[in-house]
Write a protein that holds these residues in place. Structure first.
Motif: not given
Length: 416
Positions: A77-101
């Motif tokens: 993730x970009x340098x200096x990314x806070x926990x909000x950006x980290x969790x936003x990226x995690x949730x996006x990754x989760x959505x991708x792996x769930x494939x619509x579920x």
């Protein structure tokens, strides 16, 4: 035609597509471990992925592995990314792996539940405020539990969140185990032994009942040994005593925490050395333990590879305290049938396990060197009167189970 779909990603033709998916978050001081789960046949939990978000360093790192360990993905993730950006990226990754579920719930590990929470609770504004008010009881950990809840609520307002408390497993402890020898008014105000690492102990108790039901019904001490460390005495899979008390500072020597300490030392640090309350807090939580004794590191792996005499002394103190407190819990249990190692050190450091067992030989406990070196589930030697086991813990699966169970939005609060 070759099927190029990810085998760990649910799709419309899979039973997973009709299942509820949950994300379990386990926030530490500088990282967030996570597990992504859905329901398999009969409602059993199926782990789709696990991983960690490491926030320390210039560029936060998100690493994710499939449930079977077959594939891996890493993202910087970009340098200096806070926990909000980290969790936003995690949730996006989760959505991708769930494939619509759809993701239906997020479960969180919360270190302190105080006197009110005896089980998991669906998070709303009142529950979040109640958890936040417990911060003085766990100043190092509680803010890290609260922050992800607030961020997820902002990012996904309609997503259910479930708080799972480390203290809940010990909530039923009563005097004399839970009592300190201070005026009753302070006990009435909530100063008592709470105990921690309850999600880990709950998992190990359930696993022990599966693999060794006779031992599970007996007198067992479980040693959760990691950067944070504690012991729990169990009978029939139920906590009867534990080494951590009012706070997560008590009991064993830990990575950077002092463990049990003469309260007179705290007074002396303030009166003779002029330390403020915040300075004492920083000293006891962040600069003591293995780090403080060795002067090198709070990481047992670093100390094991060091030739510095202070490193050996820190490891010796760690093993000495674990053995001593195991003997004390054996007194609470009126005997000992099994010792179970879990946690990062407990599961992976054979030399530390061997040293602890050596110090407990007088209890009739004998460790088999070959079994211990391999990390077998049973590492006791033939003829040992005490069974010795290594049982990997899985706090995320306990969190996920509660997130699944509370699908209807029930709040679980003790009735005081």
């Amino acid at each position: 035609m070759t099927d190029r779909r990810d085998p760990d990603r649910p799709d419309s033709r899979s039973p997973h597509s009709r299942a509820r998916a949950v994300l379990a978050l386990n926030a530490g001081s500088s990282s967030i471990k996570f597990g992504l789960f859905t329901q398999g046949g009969g409602g059993a939990l199926v782990r789709l992925a696990r991983g960690i978000v490491e926030e320390a360093g210039p560029e936060p790192r998100l690493a994710i592995q499939s449930g079977l360990g077959a594939t891996a993905q890493e993202r910087r993730l970009p340098a200096g990314a806070g926990t909000d950006a980290v969790l936003e990226a995690l949730l996006a990754t989760v959505d991708d792996r769930l494939g619509g579920t759809p993701l239906t719930a997020v479960g969180h590990r919360v270190v302190h539940g105080g006197r009110d929470f005896d089980g998991p609770a669906v998070v709303d504004a009142d529950i979040l405020s109640a958890i936040d008010r417990l911060t003085p009881l766990a100043p190092l950990h509680q803010p890290r539990s609260v922050e992800p809840m607030r961020i997820v609520a902002a990012l996904r307002p309609g997503l259910r969140q479930v708080a799972c408390f480390d203290t809940a497993f010990h909530h039923h402890l009563a005097p004399p185990v839970s009592r300190y020898a201070i005026p009753r008014a302070y006990e009435d105000a909530g100063i008592r032994k709470y105990g921690f690492h309850g999600l880990s102990y709950e998992f190990v108790a359930g696993r022990l009942a599966e693999i060794a039901p006779d031992l599970s019904a007996g007198r067992t001490v479980v040693a959760h040994l990691g950067n944070g460390a504690s012991l729990c005495a169990m009978r029939n899979g139920r906590s009867v005593d534990t080494t951590m008390g009012f706070s997560a500072l008590d009991g064993l020597v830990m990575g950077t925490r002092c463990g049990a300490l003469d309260p007179g030392v705290v007074l002396h640090l303030q009166t003779a050395h002029g330390l403020s309350v915040s300075e004492v807090e920083d000293l006891l939580y962040r600069r003591s333990g293995l780090l403080g004794v060795s002067g090198l590191s709070g990481d047992m792996r670093v100390l094991a590879g060091s030739e510095d005499a202070r490193a050996r002394e820190a490891v010796d103190l760690f093993a000495f305290r674990v053995a001593r407190e195991t003997a004390a819990l054996a007194s609470t249990l009126a005997g000992l049938d099994a010792l179970v190692f879990t946690g990062g050190i407990g599961e992976h450091d054979a030399s530390v396990r061997a040293e602890i067992c050596r110090r407990l030989e007088w209890l009739g406990l004998a460790c088999d060197p070959a079994r211990n070196a391999r990390g077998d589930t049973r590492i006791d030697a033939a003829g040992s009167r005490v069974a010795v086991l290594v049982v990997p813990t899985d706090e995320e699966s306990v969190i996920a189970r509660y997130a699944m169970e509370l699908g209807g939005g029930r709040k679980a609060l003790a009735q005081a």
